[in-house]
Design a protein around this motif. Structure first.
Motif, PDB file in Angstrom:
ATOM      1  N   THR A 248      36.969  42.011  37.939  1.00 43.59           N
ATOM      2  CA  THR A 248      37.318  42.715  36.704  1.00 43.59           C
ATOM      3  C   THR A 248      37.242  44.232  36.830  1.00 43.59           C
ATOM      4  O   THR A 248      37.579  44.934  35.879  1.00 43.59           O
ATOM      5  CB  THR A 248      36.373  42.263  35.576  1.00 43.59           C
ATOM      6  N   ASP A 249      36.815  44.752  37.956  1.00 44.43           N
ATOM      7  CA  ASP A 249      36.758  46.206  38.140  1.00 44.43           C
ATOM      8  C   ASP A 249      37.528  46.622  39.390  1.00 44.43           C
ATOM      9  O   ASP A 249      37.130  47.517  40.117  1.00 44.43           O
ATOM     10  CB  ASP A 249      35.302  46.682  38.245  1.00 44.43           C
ATOM     11  N   GLU A 250      38.663  45.978  39.622  1.00 42.21           N
ATOM     12  CA  GLU A 250      39.408  46.177  40.861  1.00 42.21           C
ATOM     13  C   GLU A 250      40.810  46.689  40.556  1.00 42.21           C
ATOM     14  O   GLU A 250      41.362  46.441  39.479  1.00 42.21           O
ATOM     15  CB  GLU A 250      39.489  44.854  41.631  1.00 42.21           C
ATOM     16  N   THR A 251      41.386  47.433  41.498  1.00 45.99           N
ATOM     17  CA  THR A 251      42.777  47.873  41.413  1.00 45.99           C
ATOM     18  C   THR A 251      43.632  46.972  42.292  1.00 45.99           C
ATOM     19  O   THR A 251      43.397  46.864  43.493  1.00 45.99           O
ATOM     20  CB  THR A 251      42.926  49.336  41.861  1.00 45.99           C
ATOM     21  N   SER A 300      50.264  50.191  40.602  1.00 46.74           N
ATOM     22  CA  SER A 300      48.814  49.993  40.590  1.00 46.74           C
ATOM     23  C   SER A 300      48.401  49.375  39.258  1.00 46.74           C
ATOM     24  O   SER A 300      48.628  49.968  38.198  1.00 46.74           O
ATOM     25  CB  SER A 300      48.086  51.325  40.796  1.00 46.74           C
ATOM     26  N   GLN A 302      45.323  47.991  36.953  1.00 49.01           N
ATOM     27  CA  GLN A 302      43.882  47.998  36.716  1.00 49.01           C
ATOM     28  C   GLN A 302      43.483  46.712  35.999  1.00 49.01           C
ATOM     29  O   GLN A 302      44.054  46.364  34.962  1.00 49.01           O
ATOM     30  CB  GLN A 302      43.478  49.216  35.881  1.00 49.01           C
ATOM     31  N   THR A 303      42.497  45.992  36.548  1.00 49.71           N
ATOM     32  CA  THR A 303      42.105  44.698  35.983  1.00 49.71           C
ATOM     33  C   THR A 303      40.981  44.808  34.961  1.00 49.71           C
ATOM     34  O   THR A 303      40.575  43.797  34.387  1.00 49.71           O
ATOM     35  CB  THR A 303      41.649  43.759  37.110  1.00 49.71           C
ATOM     36  N   SER A 304      40.464  46.012  34.731  1.00 51.59           N
ATOM     37  CA  SER A 304      39.297  46.155  33.852  1.00 51.59           C
ATOM     38  C   SER A 304      39.587  45.741  32.413  1.00 51.59           C
ATOM     39  O   SER A 304      38.670  45.380  31.672  1.00 51.59           O
ATOM     40  CB  SER A 304      38.798  47.602  33.886  1.00 51.59           C
ATOM     41  N   LYS A 305      40.853  45.768  31.992  1.00 52.11           N
ATOM     42  CA  LYS A 305      41.170  45.428  30.600  1.00 52.11           C
ATOM     43  C   LYS A 305      41.370  43.930  30.387  1.00 52.11           C
ATOM     44  O   LYS A 305      41.629  43.495  29.262  1.00 52.11           O
ATOM     45  CB  LYS A 305      42.423  46.172  30.156  1.00 52.11           C
TER      46      LYS A 305
END
Length: 729
Positions: A248-251, A300, A302-305
């Motif tokens: 969940t905190d990966e690009t 790119s 972002q998986t954080s969302k």
């Protein structure tokens, strides 16, 4: 180059010519070293004089009168100098000068002349002739791509000697040179590119280009044919991602390649992202430079969302010059999880299945407990390694000293059957003394790699010092030699530390061999192994995993014939400690050569009465007591390869030695036992074990030959011996 001039003036005895190489009508000189492409050409130049009384070239008078003409035949590659002059005699009213020159494609020549009288008077130079050029070079590097819904851009590399370019195009490649009325053309192109408009859509168009010099001469051949389809929307792009499972905190990088038939570049792309019931469209313009715009595209993400456990579906479509998006690519998925977590605990097991957590290893066995704390993910495998943090010296299983380097893996295990356990999230690995040999005062790094069913993995490292209290027990063995069977019997044992001190004192005071210890003096935690020390210093394992109770006697069927040498190795089953003791050599003193084959033997229990009444070894044995002539030979595994440019071959060596020899011996004809054994050896299909009085022993393949004259009392025997890798001790 051949230059001829008709001379009508009888006073003109000689003609002087000047030839120069020129690039254009502006008389720009050619630097021959700058021209890379060269080819042989042929051209003809004809220069006519005016109507005045004196002959001329381009209006300039020459000595004499009448009409005169210069014919120039140019052939060769590229001239080496800028201006070249020559004087030739006039013969039969004709002055001819022939000169071989070299010329590049796209270059040319000019000629002028003047007459010389018989008295040596020079006339005036004529003007320079018109430029005679060679054809320009072939056009290379032709490319085409759609520039609009009904237009194509064609571009190419500049050609040497080209003033303009001509292009031909058609919708069928076979029409070139075959159906001229179906081939269109465009001439007088002053650049290295052009646009062809008004083409039918959804057709494949073919193009070829020629160069034209300022004289109107075209290159000798057309360029290679290129083609493209115009007016079509792009095909679905090829897509992939940097990972299929992410945290969940990966690009995450999304990649795609623009696929088009018309060769046009990607204008923009749309990415569709679907998470559960939410759909998002992202437009990505292709604003990269001309050099990079046709390379692989990326985005790119972002998986954080996205929440833990989300399945993100994505696909891409692209747009070309037709301003129309193509079909969507295949839909792909990326699974998103929280970052894996692993807890590793080092502990000492108890008898009631519980454990005590430890910070240093003081005894064996110990446990490595792997606790998975990854949310929503189950482990499918663990890979556990142990390596020292410093270099040290220890003993291997045969008691030999070895170096263990820093970071060298001394233990590894992969566990992949976790799904069959009751709780795969909690795994305990028990490491006992038989699994590992640890060194005191050394810290070891324990690394655990956990692989999860999500496709993610997690690593955990711990450093643990070792401080184990070793026993210090003493190893010994009772060894006896059977002179008839030429075998040895070994009874190894290990005395406890407290008892070994008493035995050593007894030996020093009495000077006698100690008696065998009682059962309560033996260390029950020691597991024994017996190795035979060979003539070359190597060790051969005779038996291992022998309990330390003096119950088992080991049989060695092939001890050395000079001295029997053995090493006893003890392994502490609690600590993993390895100790060894080299038993003093026991004399055998056999002076014959012994050959054995087809043997069977078994160890026996010395505590059982009459254990040796039956033979402990059986098989065939040939004892050669006679004088033997030995011729040794070695055939090395070497290949000699001859290389061009080297005076001697290069050698490449393999691992084979090819050790063998030929033995010659004379046997009395009345020694029927030996002759019978030799005949049995000659028909034996297998390897034999040979021992020599010097202590040498090895496996070999033996061929027997005997030559016997009936009345002779001696039988010459030849044994061809080839050493082999035997299977056994």
């Amino acid at each position: 180059m051949s230059i001829s001039l008709e001379v009508s003036d009888s006073n003109t005895a000689k003609i002087e010519f000047e030839i120069r190489d020129s690039y254009s009508d502006g008389d720009t000189r050619i630097n021959s070293s700058s021209i890379a492409s060269k080819t042989r050409v042929k051209s003809r130049a004809r220069i006519s004089s005016g109507s005045n009384s004196n002959g001329s070239i381009s209006g300039s008078p020459i000595i004499g009168g009448g009409n005169q003409t210069i014919h120039a035949m140019l052939s060769g590659l590229m001239i080496d100098i800028y201006v070249r002059s020559a004087v030739v005699n006039v013969v039969n009213n004709l002055a001819i000068y022939e000169l071989m020159v070299t010329m590049a494609q796209g270059t040319g020549y000019r000629v002028r002349a003047r007459g010389i009288s018989a008295q040596g008077t020079n006339g005036e130079w004529s003007g320079w002739s018109s430029l005679v050029q060679t054809p320009p070079e072939k056009v290379y590097g032709v490319q085409c791509a759609a520039a609009g819904k009904d237009s194509v851009k064609v571009n190419w590399n500049s050609a040497i000697g080209a003033k303009t370019y001509a292009i031909e195009y058609t919708s069928q490649q076979d029409y070139f040179d075959a159906v001229p009325d179906q081939v269109s053309s465009k001439d007088n192109i002053n650049a290295t590119y052009t646009y062809i408009n008004g083409l039918d859509r959804s057709k494949r168009w073919y193009f070829r280009v020629k160069a034209v010099n300022e004289s109107g001469t075209v290159s000798e051949s057309w360029s290679d044919i290129v083609s493209c389809v115009i007016g079509t929307k792009p095909n679905p792009p090829s897509t992939w991602s940097s990972v299929l499972t992410a945290t969940t905190d990966e690009t995450v990088m999304l990649y795609w390649i623009h696929n088009t038939e018309d060769g046009s570049s990607q204008v923009s792309a749309e990415i569709e992202l679907i998470n559960d019931s939410n759909t998002e469209i992202i437009t990505v313009p292709n604003d990269r430079s001309d050099e990079d715009k046709d390379k692989t595209s990326s985005y790119s993400l972002q998986t954080s969302k996205y929440p833990d456990g989300a399945e993100l579906k994505w696909r891409v479509r692209t747009k070309g010059v037709t301003d129309e998006y193509g079909d969507w690519s295949i839909q792909r998925s990326i699974h998103i999880y929280t970052k894996p977590e692993l807890e590793v605990i080092i502990a000492t097991p108890k008898s009631d299945t519980t454990t005590d957590t430890i910070t240093e290893i003081t005894k064996l066995p110990f446990c490595i407990i792997c606790n998975n704390r990854s949310k929503g993910q189950r482990p499918i495998g663990y890979y556990i390694t142990i390596a020292p943090t410093t270099t040290y010296v220890t003993l291997n299983n045969s008691g030999e000293e070895i170096f263990v380097n820093e970071g060298e893996t001394i233990y590894s295990k992969y566990i992949d059957d976790l799904l069959d356990t009751d709780n795969p999230d909690l795994y305990t690995l028990v490491i006992s003394a038989g699994d590992i040999n640890l060194q005191n005062d050394i810290a070891y790094k324990i690394t655990v790699n956990m692989t999860l069913n999500s496709g993610l993995y997690c690593d955990k490292e711990l450093e643990v010092p070792v401080n184990i209290e070793y026993s210090g027990a003493m190893l010994e063995a009772e060894i006896s030699v059977d002179g008839d069977a030429l075998v040895t019997y070994i009874s190894p044992y290990c005395i406890k530390q407290s008892e070994s001190e008493a035995v050593e004192i007894t030996q020093e005071e009495d000077g006698e061999e100690p008696t065998l210890p009682n059962a309560d003096e033996l260390d029950p935690e020691i597991m024994l192994a017996v190795y035979r020390r060979e003539y070359d210093g190597s060790f051969t394992l005779i038996s291992e995993k022998i309990e330390n109770n003096l119950a088992k006697t080991i049989v060695d069927p092939h001890p050395s014939l000079d001295y029997a040498r053995y090493r006893i190795v003890g392994t502490n089953t609690n600590t993993g400690e390895i100790t060894y003791h080299d038993i003093p050599a026991v004399p055998v003193d056999e002076k014959s050569i012994v050959i054995q084959w087809g043997e069977k033997w078994q160890d026996f229990d010395r505590n059982v009465p009459d254990a040796t009444d039956d033979a402990v070894i059986s098989g065939s044995m040939l004892v050669l007591e006679y004088d033997i002539k030995v011729a040794e030979s070695y055939s090395r595994d070497v290949t000699l390869v001859e290389y061009i440019g080297r005076r001697s071959p290069v050698s490449y060596y393999g691992t084979q030695i090819g050790e063998g020899g030929s033995w010659s011996v004379d046997i009395p004809c009345n020694d029927t036992d030996t002759i019978y054994a030799l005949r049995r050896l000659g028909t034996y299909q297998g390897d034999v074990y040979i021992r020599e009085p010097s202590g040498l022993g090895y496996w070999a393949s033996v061929s027997v030959s005997m030559n016997h004259t009936r009345k002779d009392k001696i039988i010459p025997v030849t044994l061809d011996v080839t050493r082999v890798e035997g299977d056994g001790i």
